[in-house]
Design a protein around this motif. Structure first.
Motif, PDB file in Angstrom:
ATOM      1  N   ASP A  99       0.661  -1.343  -0.020  1.00 60.09           N
ATOM      2  CA  ASP A  99      -0.183   0.103   0.007  1.00 60.09           C
ATOM      3  C   ASP A  99       0.831   1.369   0.232  1.00 60.09           C
ATOM      4  O   ASP A  99       0.512   2.371  -0.729  1.00 60.09           O
ATOM      5  N   GLU A 100       2.022   1.315   0.799  1.00 60.22           N
ATOM      6  CA  GLU A 100       2.841   2.294   0.991  1.00 60.22           C
ATOM      7  C   GLU A 100       3.320   2.745  -0.601  1.00 60.22           C
ATOM      8  O   GLU A 100       3.634   3.637  -1.034  1.00 60.22           O
ATOM      9  N   ARG A 101       4.008   1.496  -1.149  1.00 64.68           N
ATOM     10  CA  ARG A 101       4.434   1.684  -2.493  1.00 64.68           C
ATOM     11  C   ARG A 101       3.449   2.330  -3.374  1.00 64.68           C
ATOM     12  O   ARG A 101       3.948   3.103  -4.179  1.00 64.68           O
ATOM     13  N   LEU A 143       8.130   3.291 -14.098  1.00 61.37           N
ATOM     14  CA  LEU A 143       7.090   3.637 -13.009  1.00 61.37           C
ATOM     15  C   LEU A 143       5.854   3.072 -13.143  1.00 61.37           C
ATOM     16  O   LEU A 143       5.033   2.636 -11.998  1.00 61.37           O
ATOM     17  N   LYS A 144       5.281   2.948 -14.240  1.00 58.88           N
ATOM     18  CA  LYS A 144       3.903   2.508 -14.698  1.00 58.88           C
ATOM     19  C   LYS A 144       3.852   1.009 -14.263  1.00 58.88           C
ATOM     20  O   LYS A 144       2.888   0.595 -13.611  1.00 58.88           O
ATOM     21  N   THR A 145       5.120   0.432 -14.727  1.00 58.72           N
ATOM     22  CA  THR A 145       4.940  -1.156 -14.627  1.00 58.72           C
ATOM     23  C   THR A 145       5.046  -1.358 -13.097  1.00 58.72           C
ATOM     24  O   THR A 145       4.491  -2.398 -12.766  1.00 58.72           O
ATOM     25  N   ARG A 146       5.851  -0.688 -12.077  1.00 60.45           N
ATOM     26  CA  ARG A 146       6.085  -0.915 -10.845  1.00 60.45           C
ATOM     27  C   ARG A 146       4.585  -0.569 -10.105  1.00 60.45           C
ATOM     28  O   ARG A 146       4.320  -1.215  -9.373  1.00 60.45           O
ATOM     29  N   LEU A 147       3.825   0.338 -10.575  1.00 60.22           N
ATOM     30  CA  LEU A 147       2.688   0.778 -10.246  1.00 60.22           C
ATOM     31  C   LEU A 147       1.854  -0.339 -10.144  1.00 60.22           C
ATOM     32  O   LEU A 147       0.962  -0.846  -9.190  1.00 60.22           O
ATOM     33  N   LYS A 148       1.691  -0.931 -11.457  1.00 63.34           N
ATOM     34  CA  LYS A 148       0.643  -1.921 -11.782  1.00 63.34           C
ATOM     35  C   LYS A 148       1.021  -3.253 -10.839  1.00 63.34           C
ATOM     36  O   LYS A 148       0.062  -3.864 -10.243  1.00 63.34           O
ATOM     37  N   GLU A 149       2.191  -3.594 -10.882  1.00 60.61           N
ATOM     38  CA  GLU A 149       2.766  -4.636  -9.944  1.00 60.61           C
ATOM     39  C   GLU A 149       2.316  -4.420  -8.359  1.00 60.61           C
ATOM     40  O   GLU A 149       1.856  -5.451  -7.721  1.00 60.61           O
ATOM     41  N   ALA A 150       2.528  -3.121  -7.987  1.00 63.48           N
ATOM     42  CA  ALA A 150       2.377  -2.860  -6.538  1.00 63.48           C
ATOM     43  C   ALA A 150       0.902  -2.965  -6.069  1.00 63.48           C
ATOM     44  O   ALA A 150       0.403  -3.419  -5.242  1.00 63.48           O
TER      45      ALA A 150
END
Length: 328
Positions: free
Chosen positions: A23-25, A49-56
């Protein structure tokens, strides 16, 4: 084309690296996407960043819906920074925590004495630094949560037993376990420029039980095996004089400056400084004191590198040892 990332983005990136939950990520990645400059030089970073946001987001959803099968730990950050003690079984982590802080971990000759993280506060001059002892790492095992602990830390101390012939290889195993999880012990903290999934964490090596006559030889063996160029200190807890250089080296790894404050019309508060990264401004200090003060901040008076009692604005850059009177 250079990215030319703004200080605001870099702060958001630093906050992301310190997150301890999905959640913090998510929150930090959303903030980073809002702040990142939009030009050709950041296109690859925006996509990452968009890829990491999707994964998070997927990870956060999974955490909320899945049953708890493993223990997790969250240790509130305190002091000028958080430094994680890591190492193989019997590497001397708990002994260092006991000697450097008022914490009382279980210290024994048998391995795997430490079963869960244990924090303690180390004092250097007028600053407190949070040290966290952690369960040992072996070639075949690392606690699932330990990687996120290390990635979120301000710095790491890798403990190597100077009295054990096996310790150089055991320390290399610790490094390998973290590297396999895209976490690298390095001379500086931050994301790898070529692969944003890799986190570098500023680290040093503490060779414990350094009273052994072959401790320096074992350090050389570790350096040769690992290829490490990390700063290394020989530490013998029965020789207190070896502990002071370690305290100072741990504090230096935090890369912070001390700032003192005073309320208008009152004496300065010189016992417990605020610590911020070099280049921080009056506004950054006010935000650290209290976000309401930062919102209504009008100006400040500063005693230190820039002069004695000069009036400055919220964007004024502060220096080590400055005394600041905030007005709002």
């Amino acid at each position: 084309m250079p990215a030319n990332l703004t200080p605001q983005y870099q702060k958001a990136e630093a906050a992301y690296r310190r997150t301890q939950s999905a959640d913090e990520r998510v929150t930090c990645l959303e903030r980073m996407l809002q702040l990142i400059p939009r030009h050709k030089g950041t296109e690859r970073l925006q996509a990452d960043l968009k890829t990491r946001l999707k994964e998070a987001r997927q990870e956060a959803h999974a955490e909320k819906s899945a049953p708890r099968s493993t223990r997790t730990y969250r240790i509130p950050r305190q002091g000028a920074g958080t430094v994680i003690l890591i190492g193989a079984p019997n590497s001397g982590k708990s002994l260092l925590l006991q000697e450097l802080t008022s914490a009382r971990p279980e210290v024994a000759a048998y391995p795997f004495t430490t079963r869960e993280p244990l924090p303690g506060m180390m004092q250097w001059d007028d600053v407190d630094v949070q040290l966290v002892d952690t369960p040992p790492v072996t070639a075949g095992h690392i606690e699932p949560y330990l990687t996120s602990f290390v990635r979120a830390a301000d710095a790491v101390v890798l403990c190597v037993d100077g009295s054990n012939d096996d310790s150089p290889q055991e320390a290399c195993d610790v490094i390998s376990q973290l590297a396999n999880r895209k976490t690298r012990l390095a001379t500086a903290t931050g994301f790898d420029e070529d692969d944003m999934t890799i986190v570098n964490v500023r680290s040093l090596v503490a060779v414990t039980r350094a009273g052994d006559p072959d401790a320096a030889v074992r350090l050389d063996m570790f350096r040769e095996s690992s290829g490490s160029n990390l700063e290394a200190l020989l530490v013998e807890c029965d020789a207190p004089a070896t502990l002071d250089p370690l305290r100072e080296a741990i504090y230096r790894m935090l890369c912070v400056m001390r700032l003192y404050t005073k309320r208008p019309g009152t004496p300065p508060e010189m016992d417990h400084p605020f610590t911020l990264p070099p280049g921080s401004t009056v506004e950054d200090l006010a935000e650290r004191v209290h976000h309401d003060l930062a919102a209504r901040l009008t100006h400040a008076r500063v005693w230190g590198a820039a002069g004695e009692g000069i009036v400055v604005g919220r964007g004024h850059v502060l220096h080590e040892g400055d005394l600041v009177e905030l007005h709002g």
